[in-house]
Scaffold this active site. Structure first.
Site, mmCIF file in Angstrom:
data_model
loop_
_atom_site.group_PDB
_atom_site.id
_atom_site.type_symbol
_atom_site.label_atom_id
_atom_site.label_comp_id
_atom_site.label_asym_id
_atom_site.label_seq_id
_atom_site.Cartn_x
_atom_site.Cartn_y
_atom_site.Cartn_z
ATOM 1 N N HIS A 32 11.424 7.696 -4.519
ATOM 2 C CA HIS A 32 11.909 9.071 -4.428
ATOM 3 C C HIS A 32 13.311 9.173 -5.025
ATOM 4 O O HIS A 32 14.128 8.262 -4.877
ATOM 5 C CB HIS A 32 11.987 9.513 -2.965
ATOM 6 C CG HIS A 32 10.653 9.780 -2.345
ATOM 7 N ND1 HIS A 32 10.489 10.661 -1.309
ATOM 8 C CD2 HIS A 32 9.421 9.298 -2.614
ATOM 9 C CE1 HIS A 32 9.206 10.708 -0.962
ATOM 10 N NE2 HIS A 32 8.538 9.871 -1.743
ATOM 11 N N THR A 128 -3.961 20.740 -12.554
ATOM 12 C CA THR A 128 -4.526 21.852 -13.312
ATOM 13 C C THR A 128 -3.597 23.051 -13.160
ATOM 14 O O THR A 128 -2.780 23.117 -12.235
ATOM 15 C CB THR A 128 -5.913 22.264 -12.774
ATOM 16 O OG1 THR A 128 -5.750 22.861 -11.486
ATOM 17 C CG2 THR A 128 -6.862 21.080 -12.677
ATOM 18 N N LYS A 217 0.971 6.143 9.709
ATOM 19 C CA LYS A 217 0.397 6.023 8.363
ATOM 20 C C LYS A 217 1.387 5.248 7.503
ATOM 21 O O LYS A 217 2.577 5.593 7.464
ATOM 22 C CB LYS A 217 0.182 7.416 7.772
ATOM 23 C CG LYS A 217 0.065 7.454 6.245
ATOM 24 C CD LYS A 217 -0.429 8.787 5.778
ATOM 25 C CE LYS A 217 -0.185 8.990 4.285
ATOM 26 N NZ LYS A 217 -0.790 10.233 3.813
ATOM 27 N N LYS A 219 2.475 4.298 3.752
ATOM 28 C CA LYS A 219 2.325 4.551 2.312
ATOM 29 C C LYS A 219 2.254 3.208 1.604
ATOM 30 O O LYS A 219 3.197 2.423 1.639
ATOM 31 C CB LYS A 219 3.537 5.365 1.825
ATOM 32 C CG LYS A 219 3.649 5.579 0.336
ATOM 33 C CD LYS A 219 2.476 6.273 -0.304
ATOM 34 C CE LYS A 219 2.034 7.522 0.395
ATOM 35 N NZ LYS A 219 0.996 8.300 -0.244
ATOM 36 N N ASP A 247 -2.455 4.197 2.855
ATOM 37 C CA ASP A 247 -2.680 5.101 1.714
ATOM 38 C C ASP A 247 -2.010 4.564 0.456
ATOM 39 O O ASP A 247 -0.821 4.795 0.231
ATOM 40 C CB ASP A 247 -2.108 6.484 2.063
ATOM 41 C CG ASP A 247 -2.147 7.439 0.877
ATOM 42 O OD1 ASP A 247 -2.860 7.151 -0.111
ATOM 43 O OD2 ASP A 247 -1.479 8.493 0.947
ATOM 44 N N ASN A 249 -2.566 5.527 -2.576
ATOM 45 C CA ASN A 249 -2.618 6.522 -3.667
ATOM 46 C C ASN A 249 -3.452 6.051 -4.867
ATOM 47 O O ASN A 249 -3.005 6.132 -6.018
ATOM 48 C CB ASN A 249 -1.207 6.919 -4.119
ATOM 49 C CG ASN A 249 -0.536 7.876 -3.156
ATOM 50 O OD1 ASN A 249 0.411 7.505 -2.477
ATOM 51 N ND2 ASN A 249 -1.051 9.100 -3.051
ATOM 52 N N HIS A 346 -2.042 16.740 5.017
ATOM 53 C CA HIS A 346 -1.156 15.997 4.125
ATOM 54 C C HIS A 346 0.244 16.593 4.132
ATOM 55 O O HIS A 346 0.428 17.752 4.476
ATOM 56 C CB HIS A 346 -1.763 16.085 2.713
ATOM 57 C CG HIS A 346 -0.865 15.666 1.608
ATOM 58 N ND1 HIS A 346 -0.142 16.551 0.843
ATOM 59 C CD2 HIS A 346 -0.594 14.441 1.125
ATOM 60 C CE1 HIS A 346 0.533 15.882 -0.075
ATOM 61 N NE2 HIS A 346 0.281 14.604 0.076
ATOM 62 N N SER A 347 1.201 15.804 3.725
ATOM 63 C CA SER A 347 2.565 16.314 3.610
ATOM 64 C C SER A 347 3.282 15.659 2.449
ATOM 65 O O SER A 347 3.120 14.465 2.195
ATOM 66 C CB SER A 347 3.320 16.000 4.897
ATOM 67 O OG SER A 347 4.698 15.832 4.657
#
Ligand SMILES: O=C([O-])C(=O)C[C@H](O)[C@@H](O)C(=O)[O-]
Ligand SMILES: [Mg+2]
Length: 450
Positions: A32, A128, A217, A219, A247, A249, A346-347
């Site tokens: 980040h 999209t 959770k 990441k 997760d 990704n 989700h956030s």
């Protein structure tokens, strides 16, 4: 003559881009940035009510947001069923967004990696023009609901049909992280580094002690899978029987996903986006001993039919910023209920306005089966007079009008000044660019990485 307080015609829409401090959290793309952009939306009615909304503030969202803001003036905040068509009409296709049809083909082929077409920072799968437009729209819908609620004395959940729960559960969102941003940029914090299982367990303990979270959770997609398996095992030992999620990704191959699922079968509540694209997810889901969740291969209505028909996901992570607002989040919930697919939330990095909106809609959805994700504890800055406070891992659902939160104009102005002063480095989130400050040769890895 002054307008009556009950006049719900939109008289003005104010848009304020801000930059918010963000810690050095790691993911597959990179890290980040020290500051991340958000857009604060204020919808003011002729009767004097001001509603608040929040959405992505990256540069590509600002043009469409301005067009929608201008088009909203003169309409009523209650005219919510007309909002998507209005956004379709006035926002057009962002030049940065890929044509929806093309992306759908890429996202579902399973053999082609959507490297060039994924949202670089949002980690939300194929991008999209429609998804971008719905993310813009979501902030306006929330602001209209907030204004309507304030004008009538009703909480947003009442405008959505009423709450079915008094409090909403959230999950601790654990990240591998550095102690500080490279070069000590950004705002310092006292979390320290978390780069191994002990660091992740210490982080989880702090989340549990501070906020009472009981589900966790992690990441992933940052380190080779065995290191992340070890972290989940350490969490399972430290918090026996408590729900855990991992997760990466979409970082793994089908084979790696199946191996991780098998090794963690006894402790995972669900495995989130182990592989990228509907085809790979379907191939993992066919043999995995744990449910698969996604906020990548199903983030728009047009992605549902194939994914559900192929059994690619057992849990969809809703996110009102993705799905076009609170009311379309409820439509997603109805579809999940119909097809026997679970629903979580989700956030991405967000402030208290979005957290309040997430809580209001979560309170109204009967089949929100899992604790919601939130980045909020990582955000030390907010634009509200009072931060939202978790108790026992939950947020209470109040009956205050609208979203029940109050804008702090001084804080908003300060975070906007930071945006104005920025040379463009932080105005669009780019985790790979942030990583290059530490590792100049870094490019976001192609998936599958492992
Ligand atoms: O897959 C997810 O849960 C996310 O995309 C959430 C966030 O974007 C997270 O990965 C992040 O901010 O690094
Ligand atoms: Mg995810």
């Amino acid at each position: 003559m002054a307008a009556a307080p009950e006049d719900l015609t939109v008289a003005e829409v104010r848009l304020t881009p801000v930059l918010v401090a963000d810690p050095p959290l790691l993911n597959i793309q990179g890290v980040h940035q020290p500051y991340t952009p958000r857009l604060i939306i204020e919808v003011v009615t002729a009767g004097g009510a001001t509603g608040l909304g929040e959405t992505y503030g990256d540069t590509e969202y600002l043009g469409p947001a301005r067009l929608l803001a201008d088009a909203l003036v003169g309409r009523r905040v209650t005219d919510l069923n007309g909002l998507p068509a209005l956004a379709d009409r006035v926002c057009g296709d962002s030049p940065d967004a890929t044509d929806a049809g093309t992306v759908h083909a890429v996202a579902t082929s399973g053999t082609v990696d959507a490297v060039a077409t994924v949202d670089a920072a949002g980690l939300r799968g194929a991008r999209t023009a429609g998804k971008l437009r719905r993310s813009v729209l979501s902030g306006f819908e929330v602001a209209c609901l907030d204004a309507w609620g304030r004008a009538t004395g009703l909480p947003v959940h009442a405008l959505l049909g009423g709450r079915v729960r008094d409090r909403v559960e959230y999950s601790a969102y654990l990240f591998y992280r550095w102690a500080a941003h490279p070069g000590d940029r950004g705002e310092p914090d006292d979390w320290g580094a978390a780069l191994d299982p002990a660091g992740i367990v210490a982080q989880a303990r702090r989340f549990a002690d501070r906020h009472g979270f009981t589900s966790f959770k992690l990441k992933g997609g940052v380190f080779p899978p065995d290191r992340e398996i070890a972290a989940i095992r350490a969490l399972a030992a430290a918090f026996p029987g408590q729900p855990l999620r991992l997760d990466p990704n979409g970082a793994w191959t089908v084979e790696t996903s199946l191996r991780v699922a098998d090794e963690l079968r006894d402790v995972l509540e669900y495995l989130e986006d182990p592989a990228s694209g509907t085809d790979r997810m379907a191939r993992v889901a066919a043999r995995a001993p744990v449910p698969l969740a996604t906020n990548m291969c199903v983030t728009a209505f047009e992605e549902i039919p194939e994914a559900f028909a192929r059994g690619a996901v057992q849990v969809v992570l809703s996110d009102h910023h993705y799905w076009g607002g609170l009311r379309s989040t409820r439509e997603l919930a109805a579809l999940c209920r119909t097809f026997g697919v679970g629903l979580s939330m989700h956030s991405n990095t967000h402030l208290g306005i979005s957290l309040a909106a997430m809580t209001q809609v979560a309170a109204t959805v009967p089949n929100l089966d899992f604790a919601c994700d939130t980045h909020y504890p990582w955000q030390t800055e907010d634009v509200l007079t009072e931060r939202l406070t978790f108790r026992d891992g939950h947020l209470d659902v109040g009956d205050a009008p609208g979203l029940g939160v109050t804008l702090d104009r001084d804080r908003l102005a300060a975070l906007h000044r930071r945006w104005l002063a920025d040379d463009g480095t932080h105005r669009s989130r780019d985790d790979a660019a942030a990583m290059r400050r530490a590792d100049p040769g870094w490019t976001a890895p192609a998936v599958p990485r492992w």
